[in-house]
Design a protein around this motif. Structure first.
Motif, mmCIF file in Angstrom:
data_model
loop_
_atom_site.group_PDB
_atom_site.id
_atom_site.type_symbol
_atom_site.label_atom_id
_atom_site.label_comp_id
_atom_site.label_asym_id
_atom_site.label_seq_id
_atom_site.Cartn_x
_atom_site.Cartn_y
_atom_site.Cartn_z
ATOM 1 N N HIS A 59 0.850 -1.188 0.000
ATOM 2 C CA HIS A 59 0.000 0.000 0.000
ATOM 3 C C HIS A 59 0.886 1.239 0.000
ATOM 4 O O HIS A 59 1.752 1.386 0.870
ATOM 5 C CB HIS A 59 -0.919 0.008 1.215
ATOM 6 N N ASP A 61 1.249 5.598 -0.275
ATOM 7 C CA ASP A 61 0.509 6.831 0.028
ATOM 8 C C ASP A 61 -0.097 7.432 -1.230
ATOM 9 O O ASP A 61 -1.190 7.994 -1.198
ATOM 10 C CB ASP A 61 1.432 7.850 0.713
ATOM 11 N N LYS A 62 0.612 7.308 -2.343
ATOM 12 C CA LYS A 62 0.087 7.808 -3.610
ATOM 13 C C LYS A 62 0.590 6.907 -4.735
ATOM 14 O O LYS A 62 1.631 6.261 -4.614
ATOM 15 C CB LYS A 62 0.508 9.256 -3.842
ATOM 16 N N PRO A 63 -0.145 6.843 -5.854
ATOM 17 C CA PRO A 63 0.228 5.937 -6.947
ATOM 18 C C PRO A 63 1.588 6.273 -7.537
ATOM 19 O O PRO A 63 2.055 7.415 -7.469
ATOM 20 C CB PRO A 63 -0.884 6.153 -7.980
ATOM 21 N N MET A 64 2.235 5.240 -8.124
ATOM 22 C CA MET A 64 3.479 5.448 -8.857
ATOM 23 C C MET A 64 3.455 4.580 -10.107
ATOM 24 O O MET A 64 2.738 3.567 -10.164
ATOM 25 C CB MET A 64 4.699 5.120 -7.987
ATOM 26 N N THR A 85 -2.043 -3.072 -10.293
ATOM 27 C CA THR A 85 -2.804 -2.386 -9.256
ATOM 28 C C THR A 85 -4.101 -3.134 -8.987
ATOM 29 O O THR A 85 -4.602 -3.860 -9.842
ATOM 30 C CB THR A 85 -3.132 -0.952 -9.682
ATOM 31 N N SER A 88 -7.785 0.720 -5.243
ATOM 32 C CA SER A 88 -7.391 2.063 -5.663
ATOM 33 C C SER A 88 -6.016 2.003 -6.325
ATOM 34 O O SER A 88 -5.309 1.008 -6.244
ATOM 35 C CB SER A 88 -7.358 3.005 -4.453
ATOM 36 N N ASN A 90 -3.239 3.163 -5.573
ATOM 37 C CA ASN A 90 -2.038 3.103 -4.734
ATOM 38 C C ASN A 90 -1.870 1.755 -4.026
ATOM 39 O O ASN A 90 -1.095 1.636 -3.087
ATOM 40 C CB ASN A 90 -2.071 4.230 -3.695
ATOM 41 N N ASN A 124 6.536 9.381 -0.400
ATOM 42 C CA ASN A 124 5.577 8.336 -0.775
ATOM 43 C C ASN A 124 5.912 7.063 0.009
ATOM 44 O O ASN A 124 6.652 6.199 -0.459
ATOM 45 C CB ASN A 124 5.629 8.076 -2.282
#
Length: 321
Positions: A59, A61-64, A85, A88, A90, A124
């Motif tokens: 998991h 904090d924000k998508p990459m 993915t 969500s 992320n 992140n």
């Protein structure tokens, strides 16, 4: 009124496919035997689904970008990492084959470290919420179930076509379909591209596409045998020409759909899209150049008596003493 761009080919096309049947069948047989040879000598580059390895959920904090994660894992020794993915954007699901010489707890520990290193960036934070080792026995069971699925589909096709048409059509359709499946599978043996469950799903869908295209042509063959006064080769040739435009348009549209999946579906779906693209091309060619020509050879040679019940009954009565 004929609108040429929509029909692609004129409805009165008269290409002599039967004249090329020996060449087309010979080429198809050579390609199939090369594919069988490649599978026997080179084998497949089985993915984690079949060989076992680590399944890790992370998991962020924000998508990459997924490609960036794959590149970092490859640099750390995990060349065939599967990254996708879920939920969500992320949340990542990562499958890793153990590095050479590693197994068990050591492989699990190193996999978690590599993933943490690959997905952690400044600002992140990443948390590993799941890290499981999938044993090779599970992979063997998946491979066996995949083989059962393949056999089930082939037998189902055989029964369906035998009831709808006649046994000669059923045998010709199954030979054509198996040819398509073997060629597609052989491509993965030759290229060394990863063979996983999505590829297996793609190959099974190729079987469905191939048999559908063949049945359309065979249905026209049956209709023409009942309405045309001509020899079998002429009827078969006419049937292919009458369905040619439909076959090419359908295949082209299906290919564009799968091409979009290949280009934009991500690495996890690329194998399935690749198998489907190749299957559409091979299946289209085989329905034109292999399926009907098989009905002119040996025991599979089809006649009017095979398709008309009345003609069958008259032939049976004529043989009685």
């Amino acid at each position: 009124m004929k609108i040429f761009p929509l029909t692609l080919l004129p409805n009165d096309a008269n290409i002599d496919f039967m004249r090329m049947r020996w060449v087309s069948i010979a080429i198809a047989a050579i390609i199939m035997f090369v594919a069988i040879g490649a599978m026997g000598t080179r084998g497949f580059n089985y993915a984690l689904d079949f060989t076992g390895g680590n399944l890790i959920e992370a998991h962020l904090d924000k998508p990459m970008p997924l490609d960036a994660v794959r590149e970092k894992l490859a640099a750390d020794g995990y060349d065939s990492a599967q990254v996708q993915t879920y939920g969500s954007g992320n949340q990542l699901l990562i499958r890793l084959q153990p590095r050479e010489g590693e197994s068990g707890d050591v492989a699990t520990k190193h996999a978690a470290e590599a993933v943490t290193k690959a997905v952690t960036e400044a600002g992140n934070k990443a948390d590993i919420v799941r890290n499981e080792f999938v044993g090779p026995q599970v992979g063997k069971e998946l491979a066996l179930k995949g083989m059962y699925a393949l056999v089930f589909v082939v037998v189902g096709f055989l029964i369906y076509i035998a009831f709808r048409f006649e046994w000669k059509f059923a045998v010709a359709a199954i030979i054509t379909t198996l040819h398509d499946v073997i060629v597609v599978a052989g491509w993965f043996a030759v290229s060394g591209h990863e063979f996983d469950l999505t590829v297996l799903a793609g190959i099974l869908s190729v079987m469905g596409y191939s048999i559908n295209d063949t049945i359309v042509v065979f249905d026209r063959v049956r209709e023409n045998f009942r309405t045309m006064r001509a020899d079998p080769e002429t009827v078969l040739n006419k049937s292919i020409n009458q369905t040619l435009s439909r076959t090419i348009i359908t295949s082209f549209v299906a290919f564009l759909t799968v091409l979009a999946l290949y280009l934009y579906g991500g690495g996890s779906l690329r194998g399935m899209a690749e198998s489907q693209m190749l299957g559409i091309i091979i299946g289209t060619l085989s329905s034109i150049f292999v399926a009907c020509p098989l009905l002119t050879l040996g025991m599979l040679k089809v006649t009017k008596q095979d398709l008309l019940p009345k003609a069958k009954d008259e032939a049976a009565l004529a043989r009685r003493p």
